[in-house]
Scaffold this active site. Structure first.
Site, PDB file in Angstrom:
ATOM      1  N   ASP A  70     101.690  31.940  96.110  1.00 17.40           N
ATOM      2  CA  ASP A  70     102.660  33.090  96.309  1.00 17.40           C
ATOM      3  C   ASP A  70     102.457  33.924  95.360  1.00 17.40           C
ATOM      4  OD1 ASP A  70     104.774  34.810  96.862  1.00 17.40           O
ATOM      5  OD2 ASP A  70     106.209  33.396  97.303  1.00 17.40           O
ATOM      6  N   TYR A 162     105.280  51.248 101.425  1.00 13.29           N
ATOM      7  CA  TYR A 162     103.910  50.681 101.079  1.00 13.29           C
ATOM      8  C   TYR A 162     102.998  51.531 100.345  1.00 13.29           C
ATOM      9  CZ  TYR A 162      99.116  49.097 102.533  1.00 13.29           C
ATOM     10  OH  TYR A 162      97.965  48.713 102.565  1.00 13.29           O
TER      11      TYR A 162
END
Ligand SMILES: NC(=O)c1ccc[n+]([C@@H]2O[C@H](COP(=O)([O-])OP(=O)(O)OC[C@H]3O[C@@H](n4cnc5c(N)ncnc54)[C@H](O)[C@@H]3O)[C@@H](O)[C@H]2O)c1
Length: 256
Positions: A70, A162
């Protein structure tokens, strides 16, 4: 062509995804030993399981291993880099490829959305660079390739969170390139245009596809290999005088 990455140990994050898997296949075909990470190593409808990808590469004579990873967690990075060094003896290249997208308007964004995307796309890249530096120093230098986007260069009228992360990746790349030049570590960014991967399939509504593609001068999606060619170049010694730059691979999207 083959052997452009002979002997190099290459780490790729988000390797189950469309662009990551293409890099893994091409880097291995060019002679690299590849170490692959993903938060979802088991894959899904649009993501290849990491074991399947490693088996495929090994069957073709390559060397590939994987670990669940992760990018937003510092301890996961420590384990990822340490394991790669233990398995392969060194680390030469890191492709900071993992990323997520959020197709939301400004007013739809929640604080949780913002933190989630920053944690993966921006903090993930920072942690990757931070954690890999000592290993690359032990290897005598290296090449880091950070995934930004055309939406770190121009606006899209949507997905502002984003875009904030991809703009940040471009500037972190330049800053880190200056900081690490004395350690013989090069840092560059890739800015993809539009590619039909899991990211597009699961995050961009179908009705938005046609209008988006109409903005690309080449009038098509890119192919994952068209990104992988750029990554191979930045990973290889062919790009030895290139650091702190953006490699834009977008079918002309950012030209107008
Ligand atoms: N596809 C495009 O059109 C496009 C355009 C511009 C930039 N990019 C960038 O390219 C990169 C790769 O995108 P893609 O198109 O292959 O997407 P993808 O969704 O196919 O692959 C992304 C991979 O990242 C993994 N991932 C997500 N969160 C993670 C985490 N916390 N830790 C580790 N892995 C995680 C996913 O499981 C997935 O396998 C991303 O950084 C993306 O933002 C893609």
């Amino acid at each position: 062509m083959a052997n452009r990455l002979n002997g190099k140990v290459v780490l790729i994050t988000g390797a189950s995804g469309g662009l990551g898997a293409a890099q893994a296949r091409m880097m291995a075909a060019e002679g690299a030993k590849v170490f692959l990470g993903d938060i979802a190593p088991e894959g899904s409808k649009y993501l290849v399981p990491l074991k399947t990808l490693c088996d495929e590469i090994t069957a073709k004579g390559g060397d590939a291993k994987y670990l669940q990873h992760d990018v937003s967690q510092e301890n996961s990075w420590t384990e990822f880099i340490n394991t790669a060094e233990k398995l392969f003896g060194k680390v030469n290249v890191l492709s900071n490829n993992a990323g997520i997208y959020l197709h939301k308007t400004l007013t739809e964004h929640s604080v949780e959305d913002f933190h989630r995307i920053v944690n993966v796309n921006q903090l993930g890249v920072l942690l990757g660079m931070k954690t890999v530096v000592p290993a690359m120093e032990r290897a005598g230098g290296g090449s880091i390739i950070n995934f930004a986007s055309i939406y770190g260069i121009v606006g899209a009228g949507i997905s502002t969170a984003y875009q904030s992360t991809k703009g940040a990746v471009r500037l972190m790349t330049k800053s880190a390139a200056m900081e690490l030049v004395g350690k013989n570590i090069r840092v560059n960014a890739i800015c993809p245009g539009m590619f039909d991967t899991n990211l597009f399939e699961t995050s961009v509504p179908k009705e938005a596809w046609e209008p988006l593609i109409s903005l690309v001068p080449m009038k098509r999606f890119g192919k994952p290999d068209e990104i992988a060619y750029g990554v191979v170049f930045l990973a290889s010694d062919e790009s030895s005088f290139i650091t702190g730059t953006d490699l834009v691979i977008d079918g002309g999207y950012t030209c107008p």
